[in-house]
Design an enzyme around this catalytic site. Structure first.
Site, PDB file in Angstrom:
ATOM      1  N   HIS A 264      -0.849 -13.766   2.804  1.00 19.45           N
ATOM      2  CA  HIS A 264      -2.092 -13.376   2.332  1.00 19.45           C
ATOM      3  C   HIS A 264      -2.542 -14.207   1.146  1.00 19.45           C
ATOM      4  O   HIS A 264      -3.482 -13.617   0.372  1.00 19.45           O
ATOM      5  CB  HIS A 264      -2.113 -11.963   2.109  1.00 19.45           C
ATOM      6  CG  HIS A 264      -3.549 -11.230   2.289  1.00 19.45           C
ATOM      7  ND1 HIS A 264      -3.817  -9.949   1.717  1.00 19.45           N
ATOM      8  CD2 HIS A 264      -4.826 -11.715   2.590  1.00 19.45           C
ATOM      9  CE1 HIS A 264      -5.119  -9.670   2.134  1.00 19.45           C
ATOM     10  NE2 HIS A 264      -5.456 -10.864   2.561  1.00 19.45           N
TER      11      HIS A 264
ATOM     12  N   ASP B  47       0.793  -1.210   0.097  1.00 15.65           N
ATOM     13  CA  ASP B  47      -0.191   0.064  -0.050  1.00 15.65           C
ATOM     14  C   ASP B  47       0.831   1.174   0.062  1.00 15.65           C
ATOM     15  O   ASP B  47       0.517   2.362   0.440  1.00 15.65           O
ATOM     16  CB  ASP B  47      -0.937   0.010   1.236  1.00 15.65           C
ATOM     17  CG  ASP B  47      -2.248  -0.942   1.056  1.00 15.65           C
ATOM     18  OD1 ASP B  47      -2.196  -1.672   0.066  1.00 15.65           O
ATOM     19  OD2 ASP B  47      -3.000  -0.782   2.027  1.00 15.65           O
TER      20      ASP B  47
ATOM     21  N   ASP C  69       2.864  -3.473  -3.856  1.00 17.43           N
ATOM     22  CA  ASP C  69       1.814  -4.500  -4.302  1.00 17.43           C
ATOM     23  C   ASP C  69       0.703  -3.714  -5.129  1.00 17.43           C
ATOM     24  O   ASP C  69      -0.097  -4.149  -5.834  1.00 17.43           O
ATOM     25  CB  ASP C  69       1.409  -5.353  -2.980  1.00 17.43           C
ATOM     26  CG  ASP C  69       0.556  -4.483  -2.140  1.00 17.43           C
ATOM     27  OD1 ASP C  69       0.700  -3.082  -2.020  1.00 17.43           O
ATOM     28  OD2 ASP C  69      -0.181  -5.185  -1.350  1.00 17.43           O
ATOM     29  N   ASN C  70       0.371  -2.313  -4.665  1.00 20.59           N
ATOM     30  CA  ASN C  70      -0.454  -1.421  -5.398  1.00 20.59           C
ATOM     31  C   ASN C  70      -0.549   0.103  -5.040  1.00 20.59           C
ATOM     32  O   ASN C  70       0.260   0.227  -3.910  1.00 20.59           O
ATOM     33  CB  ASN C  70      -1.965  -2.048  -4.932  1.00 20.59           C
ATOM     34  CG  ASN C  70      -2.271  -2.365  -3.511  1.00 20.59           C
ATOM     35  OD1 ASN C  70      -2.108  -3.679  -3.283  1.00 20.59           O
ATOM     36  ND2 ASN C  70      -2.131  -1.415  -2.814  1.00 20.59           N
TER      37      ASN C  70
ATOM     38  N   HIS D 119       1.145  -0.613   5.080  1.00 17.34           N
ATOM     39  CA  HIS D 119      -0.215  -0.940   5.142  1.00 17.34           C
ATOM     40  C   HIS D 119      -0.776  -0.342   6.644  1.00 17.34           C
ATOM     41  O   HIS D 119       0.133  -0.782   7.676  1.00 17.34           O
ATOM     42  CB  HIS D 119      -0.716  -2.492   5.010  1.00 17.34           C
ATOM     43  CG  HIS D 119      -1.762  -2.671   4.837  1.00 17.34           C
ATOM     44  ND1 HIS D 119      -2.814  -2.596   5.711  1.00 17.34           N
ATOM     45  CD2 HIS D 119      -2.429  -3.654   3.666  1.00 17.34           C
ATOM     46  CE1 HIS D 119      -4.029  -3.276   5.315  1.00 17.34           C
ATOM     47  NE2 HIS D 119      -3.668  -3.602   3.956  1.00 17.34           N
TER      48      HIS D 119
ATOM     49  N   LYS E 298       4.531 -10.992   4.803  1.00 16.99           N
ATOM     50  CA  LYS E 298       3.249 -11.258   4.455  1.00 16.99           C
ATOM     51  C   LYS E 298       2.619 -12.069   3.462  1.00 16.99           C
ATOM     52  O   LYS E 298       3.514 -12.174   2.317  1.00 16.99           O
ATOM     53  CB  LYS E 298       2.385  -9.918   4.159  1.00 16.99           C
ATOM     54  CG  LYS E 298       1.063 -10.020   3.368  1.00 16.99           C
ATOM     55  CD  LYS E 298       0.423  -8.704   3.609  1.00 16.99           C
ATOM     56  CE  LYS E 298      -0.718  -8.300   2.754  1.00 16.99           C
ATOM     57  NZ  LYS E 298      -1.341  -7.102   2.569  1.00 16.99           N
TER      58      LYS E 298
ATOM     59  N   CYS F 290      -3.792  -5.916  -2.413  1.00 13.82           N
ATOM     60  CA  CYS F 290      -3.029  -6.959  -1.953  1.00 13.82           C
ATOM     61  C   CYS F 290      -3.092  -8.220  -2.356  1.00 13.82           C
ATOM     62  O   CYS F 290      -2.083  -8.935  -3.046  1.00 13.82           O
ATOM     63  CB  CYS F 290      -2.886  -6.961  -0.392  1.00 13.82           C
ATOM     64  SG  CYS F 290      -3.037  -5.513   0.269  1.00 13.82           S
TER      65      CYS F 290
ATOM     66  N   LYS G  74      -5.845   2.773  -4.489  1.00 11.97           N
ATOM     67  CA  LYS G  74      -5.879   1.409  -4.155  1.00 11.97           C
ATOM     68  C   LYS G  74      -7.396   0.988  -4.387  1.00 11.97           C
ATOM     69  O   LYS G  74      -8.353   1.599  -4.085  1.00 11.97           O
ATOM     70  CB  LYS G  74      -5.540   1.142  -2.732  1.00 11.97           C
ATOM     71  CG  LYS G  74      -5.733  -0.548  -2.366  1.00 11.97           C
ATOM     72  CD  LYS G  74      -5.290  -0.896  -0.992  1.00 11.97           C
ATOM     73  CE  LYS G  74      -5.550  -2.314  -0.555  1.00 11.97           C
ATOM     74  NZ  LYS G  74      -5.278  -2.437   0.924  1.00 11.97           N
TER      75      LYS G  74
END
Ligand SMILES: *[C@@H]1O[C@H](CO)[C@@H](O)[C@H](O)[C@H]1NC(C)=O
Ligand SMILES: *[C@@H]1O[C@H](CO)[C@@H](O)[C@H](O)[C@H]1NC(C)=O
Length: 560
Positions: free
Chosen positions: A135, A41, A293-294, A230, A133, A79, A315
Site C-alpha cells: 500500500h 483496522d 496500523d490504526n 480490514h 500488504k 493505513c 479510523k
C-alpha cells in the site's frame, strides 16, 4: 605516587564498571532478528487483552504479558500513512502522505528518495522480507517492495484484496473499475493460492521464510503486514473460514461474528509465527512486535464492526479512537518484562530503534520524527518524547496535535461523522472467557515464551496485567462538554480525560495559543500533499485483469 597494584586495581574496577554497562549494548549481542506483525483496522477494544470478553486472542495477549504492553502506542489514522510512518520514521507531513491513501489508480508511490527500514537493515546484513500488504504505491515497479530494500514480497500491493479470490474491486468514492487481481510473489502473479484463506496463506509464507532462514549466517527481518481484519471489498467485506467461525458461535450478529473469526485467524497467525521461531531456535535473539496500523472503522467506508470504545472517534479521524492502540513487544534482550507501560510511543519510533539495534547509525543524520526508544525497551526508561504531531491535513482541513498531556484538535474529517463515541456494544462473552487466565497460559505463544520469563507468572499476574490495560474515562456528569472542531479548536487534558469528553479550550486560551504556535512551526516544515489525479490506464481491464505497474506496461507497449 600510586603503586602499580592500585593502578591495576583501578583498571580492573573500571573494566568491570564498563562491562556492566556494556553487557547489553548492541555491539555485544548478535544483531537481533526483527519480526513485526501488523494488523489492519483492528479495533483497540477487540483484543481480550484490553478487556473484550467476546473475542479471545490468547496468543496476542500472551505476547504482551510475556513482554511489554504499550498502552499508549500511537499510529496514524489510516493505513497508507501509518505504513509510510513506520517505514520512514517520519510524520506523513514530511513525506507528502498527510492526506488520504495512495489510491489504486493513482500514479505515485512513497517518494523514492526516502530511505526505508528494510534498506537500513539490509545495509546491516539482514535478510529482509515483507509478507502481505504494501500500500505504498505500485504504478511503477520501482515503487514496489523488492525495489526498495526487501529481498522478497509475497502479498498484495494495494490497500485490500479479497480473502479467497484475491481480487480488489475499486468501486467506491465515485470510481467504477472492474475487479482486478492483486497477489504477487515478488513480481510474479501468484494465483495458485486462489481459494485458500488469505490470513492463513500469509502465515504459511511467513513461517516458511523462518524455516528456510539460516540464523547462523544472517540476521532476519520479517514485516508480516496482515490484511485482516480490514474489509476486503465494498460488496462482501468480511470473510472468514468455518473453523474460525465455530470458535465465535456465541456472537449473534453475523457481521460481528465474521469479524471476530477474522481476528481469531490473526491470533492463530501470531501463534504460528512465534512457534516457528521457537522451532528454529531463533527466539533467543529475536524482537517480536505486534500492533494495528490504526483503529477500526466502526461506521462508514469499509466498516468492519470493530470497536475502539471507550475512545472517541474511529479510523480516519483526529481522535484517539483512530490513533491510540496497543503494541505488544517481546524479546529476551529486555531487562524488564511483564508490565503495562504508559509511556508515549509513536509509530515513527520503530525505525530509529530497529536501525540502532542493527548497529546502524546513519539514521541519526536524517531528519526523523521518531526517536530511538531502545533504552525504554531495555530498562523501562521514560522516552524523551513529549509531543506527537498526529497530522496536519490541509486538504480536509484538520490538525491533531499532542503536547505534554494536552491534545489539540481543529477541524475534522468526514464532516464530523466520526466524531462521536462509536462502537459501544454489550459483549457476548465467549464461553472461554470465564477461564481467561488458563486460556492464555495454554496458548502457543505462552508455551513458547514462558521458558524465557523473567519471573514466575501466575494467573493472578495475568489478571492484574489485564486490568492495567483498562482505559478509564473519568466521566463527570456535569462537566460533559463535547466540542465541535468544525466551529472552533478543542483542547483536552488526555491524562485526566483520555476519552476526549471535556473541551477545555475556553478555560485554557493561553495553552491553545502556545500549541497553535508550535503547529505553525510544523507547518513551515511540511511538504505539500503528494496526491495527484487518477490515471484511468490503471484499469485492470487494460492490464490482463491485474492491479499492476501499469505505467511500466504502457511504456513497453509504446516501445514495441
Ligand atoms: C471474489 O470475492 C469477492 C468477495 O470478496 C466476491 O464479491 C467476488 O464476486 C469474487 N470474485 C470472483 C471472480 O469470484
Ligand atoms: C481551524 O480549522 C478551520 C477549518 O479547517 C480553519 O479554517 C481555521 O483556520 C483553523 N483555525 C486555526 C486556528 O488553525
Amino acid at each position: 605516587m600510586f603503586s602499580l597494584g592500585v593502578v591495576l586495581l583501578f583498571v580492573l574496577h573500571l573494566s568491570v564498571f564498563l562491562g556492566i554497562f556494556h553487557c547489553k549494548s548492541v555491539e555485544d549481542v548478535k544483531r537481533p532478528n526483527i519480526v513485526i506483525i501488523m494488523a489492519d483496522d483492528l479495533g483497540s477494544h477487540d483484543l481480550s487483552l484490553s478487556g473484550c470478553n467476546e473475542i479471545m486472542t490468547p496468543n496476542i495477549d500472551a505476547l504482551g504479558y510475556q513482554g511489554i504492553i504499550f498502552n499508549r502506542h500511537y499510529t496514524q489514522s489510516v493505513c497508507g500513512p501509518s505504513r509510510s510512518a513506520l517505514l520512514t520514521g517520519k510524520y506523513p507531513i514530511h513525506t507528502g502522505q498527510q492526506h488520504s491513501v495512495i489510491l489504486p489508480d493513482e500514479p505515485r508511490g512513497l517518494p523514492l528518495d526516502e530511505k526505508i527500514l528494510p534498506q537500513y537493515l539490509k545495509e546491516a546484513g539482514y535478510k529482509t522480507h515483507i509478507v502481505g500488504k504494501w500500500h505504498l504505491g505500485y504504478a511503477r515497479k520501482t515503487f514496489t517492495p523488492t525495489e526498495r530494500g526487501f529481498d522478497s514480497h509475497t502479498g498484495f500491493l494495494g490497500g485490500a484484496t479479497s480473502y479467497f479470490n484475491y481480487t480488489y474491486w475499486f468501486n467506491i468514492l465515485g470510481y467504477n473499475y472492474p475487479p482486478g487481481f492483486d497477489f504477487y510473489r515478488n513480481h510474479e502473479v501468484y494465483n495458485e493460492i486462489i481459494g485458500q484463506y488469505a490470513t492463513d496463506v500469509l502465515t504459511e509464507e511467513a513461517t516458511k521464510l523462518i524455516r528456510d532462514h539460516d540464523p547462523l549466517k544472517d540476521p532476519f527481518f520479517l514485516y508480516l503486514a496482515h490484511g485482516t481484519p480490514h474489509a476486503s471489498n465494498s460488496n462482501a467485506p468480511l470473510e472468514a473460514i468455518p473453523e474460525d467461525l465455530e470458535t465465535v458461535a456465541h456472537i449473534n450478529d453475523p457481521d460481528r461474528r465474521t469479524y471476530a473469526a477474522m481476528v481469531k485467524a490473526l491470533d492463530r497467525s501470531v501463534g504460528k509465527v512465534v512457534t516457528a521461531l521457537k522451532e528454529k531456535q531463533m527466539l533467543e535473539n529475536t524482537i517480536i512486535l505486534f500492533f494495528s496500523d490504526n483503529g477500526a472503522p466502526t461506521i462508514g467506508l469499509y466498516s468492519n464492526t470493530g470497536t475502539n470504545y471507550p475512545l472517541r472517534g474511529q479510523k480516519q479521524s483526529p481522535w484517539e479512537g483512530a490513533l491510540r492502540g496497543f503494541a505488544a513487544i517481546w524479546s529476551t534482550l529486555f531487562l524488564q518484562s511483564h508490565y503495562v507501560s504508559n509511556h508515549l510511543i509513536h509509530i515513527t519510533d520503530w525505525l530509529p530503534t530497529f536501525a540502532h539495534v542493527a548497529g546502524i547509525s546513519s539514521y541519526e543524520s536524517k531528519k526523523l520524527d521518531g526517536n530511538n526508544i531502545w533504552s525504554t525497551l531495555l530498562y523501562n526508561k521514560p522516552p524523551s518524547r513529549n509531543e506527537i504531531l498526529h497530522n496536519i491535513n490541509p486538504i480536509t482541513g484538520y490538525t491533531s496535535y499532542y503536547y505534554d498531556k494536552w491534545k489539540y484538535i481543529n477541524g475534522t474529517t468526514a464532516d464530523g461523522l466520526y466524531d462521536m463515541w462509536l462502537g459501544y456494544r454489550i459483549f457476548e462473552d465467549s464461553p472461554e472467557s470465564s477461564s481467561y487466565e488458563n486460556v492464555i497460559m495454554q496458548s502457543d505463544v505462552w508455551k513458547a515464551l514462558n521458558p524465557f520469563a523473567k519471573r514466575i507468572l501466575r494467573t493472578t499476574d495475568v489478571n492484574e496485567l489485564r486490568r492495567k490495560t483498562e482505559i478509564k474515562c473519568h466521566r463527570q456528569k456535569d462537566a460533559f462538554n463535547t466540542c465541535n472542531p468544525l466551529k472552533a479548536p478543542c483542547l483536552f487534558h488526555l491524562e485526566a480525560d483520555p476519552c476526549e469528553m471535556i473541551n477545555l479550550a475556553d478555560v485554557q486560551p493561553g495553552r491553545v495559543i502556545e500549541m497553535q504556535k508550535r503547529i505553525r512551526e510544523f507547518e513551515r516544515t511540511m511538504v505539500p500533499p503528494a496526491n495527484i489525479p487518477s490515471d484511468p490506464n490503471a484499469n485492470p481491464d487494460f492490464n490482463d485483469g491485474l492491479w499492476t505497474w501499469w505505467l511500466d506496461n504502457q511504456d513497453s507497449k509504446v516501445q514495441n
